[in-house]
Every structure is written in C-alpha cells, then in structure tokens.
Design an enzyme around this catalytic site. Sequence first.
Site, PDB file in Angstrom:
ATOM      1  N   SER A  33      65.259  25.208 -13.129  1.00 48.51           N
ATOM      2  CA  SER A  33      65.727  24.571 -11.905  1.00 48.51           C
ATOM      3  C   SER A  33      64.532  23.889 -11.264  1.00 48.51           C
ATOM      4  CB  SER A  33      66.307  25.616 -10.945  1.00 48.51           C
ATOM      5  OG  SER A  33      66.437  25.082  -9.634  1.00 48.51           O
ATOM      6  N   ASN A  38      63.778  24.377  -8.449  1.00 47.68           N
ATOM      7  CA  ASN A  38      63.271  25.376  -7.503  1.00 47.68           C
ATOM      8  C   ASN A  38      62.374  26.433  -8.141  1.00 47.68           C
ATOM      9  OD1 ASN A  38      64.728  24.015  -5.572  1.00 47.68           O
ATOM     10  ND2 ASN A  38      66.499  25.366  -5.721  1.00 47.68           N
ATOM     11  N   THR A  77      20.363  24.106  19.087  1.00 49.75           N
ATOM     12  CA  THR A  77      21.702  24.568  19.443  1.00 49.75           C
ATOM     13  C   THR A  77      22.234  23.614  20.504  1.00 49.75           C
ATOM     14  OG1 THR A  77      20.968  26.039  21.230  1.00 49.75           O
ATOM     15  CG2 THR A  77      21.069  26.974  19.003  1.00 49.75           C
ATOM     16  N   SER A  99      22.140  -3.656   6.334  1.00 52.54           N
ATOM     17  CA  SER A  99      22.460  -4.732   7.271  1.00 52.54           C
ATOM     18  C   SER A  99      21.879  -6.036   6.765  1.00 52.54           C
ATOM     19  CB  SER A  99      21.890  -4.409   8.652  1.00 52.54           C
ATOM     20  OG  SER A  99      22.015  -5.517   9.529  1.00 52.54           O
ATOM     21  N   SER A 100      22.556  -7.128   7.110  1.00 50.04           N
ATOM     22  CA  SER A 100      22.044  -8.449   6.739  1.00 50.04           C
ATOM     23  C   SER A 100      21.080  -8.994   7.789  1.00 50.04           C
ATOM     24  CB  SER A 100      23.206  -9.434   6.556  1.00 50.04           C
ATOM     25  OG  SER A 100      23.946  -9.536   7.768  1.00 50.04           O
TER      26      SER A 100
END
Length: 221
Positions: free
Chosen positions: A6, A8, A53, A184-185
């Site tokens: 089945s 199931n 922390t 980045s360019s």
Amino acid sequence: LNMSQSTNDSYPTAIKVAFLLRNDKLIEEMEKLAASFRLKGDAFLKIVKMGRTEMQDAVPMTLGQEFAAFAETLAGEVRALETIQRVLCETNMGATAIGTGLNAPEGYAQKCTDHLAKITGFPIHLAGNLIEATQDTQAFVLYSSCMKSLAIKLSKVCNDLRLLSSGPRAGIGEINLPAVQAGSSIMPGKVNPVIPEVVNQVAFEVIGNDVTVSFAAEGGQ
C-alpha cells in the site's frame, strides 16, 4: 504491480531507507568537516585572541580553542545523526492500508522486512504495533529536527567565521578567509565570505523545511 503493498506502508518505508542510505554519507562528510576544524585548532593552538560574549570583549582564549569548539559542536550533531538511525530502522512494511495487513499473505510483513535488512545492511525491523506505526510520523519529525539542528549549528559557525573575518581594517579582522571569487569590481582586494553565506542560505531552507514537515506531521491524516 501491487504485490501486497500500500502507499501507506511502502512510501514511508522507502523514505526511511533513503534517509538511512544518505545519512551514512552525511555523517561521513560531517566527520571530515569536524576533523578539518580540529586540525586548524591544533595549528592555531598558541595564537591568543579575545573571547567575546554578547559581541563584547570578555576574556582571553586561543584561536585554537575556538576552532576546536567548532569541531566539537559538529561532532555533537554527528552523534545525533547516529542515534536517529535506530528510529529510522523501524518499518510498517506489510501493514498495507491502515495497519491491519489486509490483503497481504501470512508472513509477508516479516519476510519483506528481513529482506530489506539484508539488502541494506541496516537492522531494519518490523514495528510492534502496525496500526500505530502506519499513522505515526515520529521518524520524519525527528530526522527533520536533526537536519534543522545541524543546519543551525553550521550556520552559527559560519556567522562566527564571517564576524571574525570582518573588515579587515575597520572590523574585527582576526582571521582571513581564502578568496573564492572577486569580491568587488570597485573595491580591489575585497574578500567576501561567500562560502559561509551560501551555507547560511542552505541552512535557512532546511529550517523552513522543518516547519513544513512539522505541520505535515501534525496533520498526519
């Protein structure tokens, strides 16, 4: 062909077996990642840095201790993945539609389960109560929870790496992440933490999937 199955019992069994087969690979990869962090921990053992922390300076520690902690937090997730296999090994195969075994010949459920154990190498066994097992979705909820926990841990480590590498001149700049692509360019030499960010994105999807699984299980009819 319908040979006493089945949806199931065959569908959830197939999903559990798929989880088991892929879980081994996931454990293997996580162990490699934890081992890499341990190696860095050894290499950085004597490099003193500030511990924090709540994003504020706290007390000194070494960079090696920090990376060793990354390794251990992932090792804890590996232990959870190993534990969850026991739940995945319980199957309702042979229960048919609702768990009564209707239309399945006598002995089918046990023979089918024994065969699954043989061909997979996992200790797959038949559930004690097939009606309960056919309506139960615990295995999927727990495995999804393990995935979410792992995703959260990985994302947390990545966020720490991003923070520690921020800058480098106007941020914390305690570590350098290797350049994977041009950042980045218009800002030559800029190194973006693209690998941690990709891991973050995957983690967000896994966390979202867990919410979906939770609602699907709650509406398990």
